[in-house]
Design a protein around this motif. Structure first.
Motif, PDB file in Angstrom:
ATOM      1  N   SER A  16     -15.245  54.898 -86.909  1.00 13.33           N
ATOM      2  CA  SER A  16     -14.500  54.652 -85.667  1.00 13.33           C
ATOM      3  C   SER A  16     -14.915  53.341 -85.029  1.00 13.33           C
ATOM      4  O   SER A  16     -16.062  52.893 -85.187  1.00 13.33           O
ATOM      5  CB  SER A  16     -14.761  55.791 -84.670  1.00 13.33           C
ATOM      6  OG  SER A  16     -14.311  57.020 -85.170  1.00 13.33           O
ATOM      7  N   ARG A  18     -13.865  51.076 -81.150  1.00 17.00           N
ATOM      8  CA  ARG A  18     -13.091  51.026 -79.916  1.00 17.00           C
ATOM      9  C   ARG A  18     -12.907  49.580 -79.496  1.00 17.00           C
ATOM     10  O   ARG A  18     -13.891  48.861 -79.308  1.00 17.00           O
ATOM     11  CB  ARG A  18     -13.796  51.799 -78.807  1.00 17.00           C
ATOM     12  CG  ARG A  18     -12.961  51.971 -77.542  1.00 17.00           C
ATOM     13  CD  ARG A  18     -13.803  52.501 -76.421  1.00 17.00           C
ATOM     14  NE  ARG A  18     -13.009  52.991 -75.304  1.00 17.00           N
ATOM     15  CZ  ARG A  18     -13.421  52.953 -74.031  1.00 17.00           C
ATOM     16  NH1 ARG A  18     -14.612  52.465 -73.738  1.00 17.00           N
ATOM     17  NH2 ARG A  18     -12.645  53.435 -73.085  1.00 17.00           N
ATOM     18  N   TYR A  78      -7.415  49.869 -73.888  1.00 13.96           N
ATOM     19  CA  TYR A  78      -8.370  50.276 -74.912  1.00 13.96           C
ATOM     20  C   TYR A  78      -7.621  50.796 -76.137  1.00 13.96           C
ATOM     21  O   TYR A  78      -6.521  51.354 -76.025  1.00 13.96           O
ATOM     22  CB  TYR A  78      -9.277  51.380 -74.390  1.00 13.96           C
ATOM     23  CG  TYR A  78      -9.980  51.037 -73.106  1.00 13.96           C
ATOM     24  CD1 TYR A  78      -9.464  51.451 -71.877  1.00 13.96           C
ATOM     25  CD2 TYR A  78     -11.167  50.300 -73.108  1.00 13.96           C
ATOM     26  CE1 TYR A  78     -10.097  51.135 -70.684  1.00 13.96           C
ATOM     27  CE2 TYR A  78     -11.809  49.985 -71.917  1.00 13.96           C
ATOM     28  CZ  TYR A  78     -11.276  50.402 -70.714  1.00 13.96           C
ATOM     29  OH  TYR A  78     -11.913  50.089 -69.543  1.00 13.96           O
ATOM     30  N   GLN A  80      -8.810  53.242 -79.201  1.00 20.75           N
ATOM     31  CA  GLN A  80      -9.783  54.050 -79.935  1.00 20.75           C
ATOM     32  C   GLN A  80      -9.241  54.270 -81.337  1.00 20.75           C
ATOM     33  O   GLN A  80      -8.158  54.840 -81.502  1.00 20.75           O
ATOM     34  CB  GLN A  80     -10.003  55.389 -79.232  1.00 20.75           C
ATOM     35  CG  GLN A  80     -10.981  56.299 -79.948  1.00 20.75           C
ATOM     36  CD  GLN A  80     -12.378  55.751 -79.987  1.00 20.75           C
ATOM     37  OE1 GLN A  80     -12.869  55.221 -78.987  1.00 20.75           O
ATOM     38  NE2 GLN A  80     -13.036  55.849 -81.132  1.00 20.75           N
TER      39      GLN A  80
END
Length: 121
Positions: A16, A18, A78, A80
């Motif tokens: 992951s 961000r 943002y 994610q």
């Protein structure tokens, strides 16, 4: 309008990241913000966008894996990104638009400097 993006990097498949993008300057009536990406040898493509009211649009390739959000008080958007795949490798560009409604046609468009996302083992 100035856009400052951050958060790119190298991540393993399945990982992951961000991304963040803060807008400053003449941001009056900036109503849509989002992310586009460009891989080597390919055209820039939509990743995800969000309106000031929270309406979103995602590329089919990222639905269910990426989530876009926005803090209007901070003029920040943002992204994610979860379950990253090698094909997500690209330069990601922050975008801010003044649109009449939701359509891109006729919009004033602003771009950030791009941040590299590399998904590789």
């Amino acid at each position: 309008v100035q856009l400052q993006a951050s958060g790119g990097g190298l991540v393993q498949p399945g990982g992951s990241l961000r991304l963040s993008c803060a807008a400053s300057g003449s941001i009056f009536s900036i109503n849509v913000m989002g992310w586009y990406r460009q891989a080597p040898g390919k055209q820039r493509e939509l990743v995800a966008v969000i309106s000031s009211s929270g309406r979103t649009n995602y590329a089919d390739s990222v639905k269910g894996r990426f989530t876009i959000s926005r803090d209007n008080a901070k003029n920040t958007v943002y992204l994610q990104m979860n379950s990253l795949k090698p094909e997500d490798t690209a330069v990601y560009y922050c975008n801010a638009d003044r649109r009449s409604g939701w359509a891109i046609s006729g919009a004033e468009r602003y771009w950030g400097q791009g941040t590299q996302v590399t998904v590789s083992s």
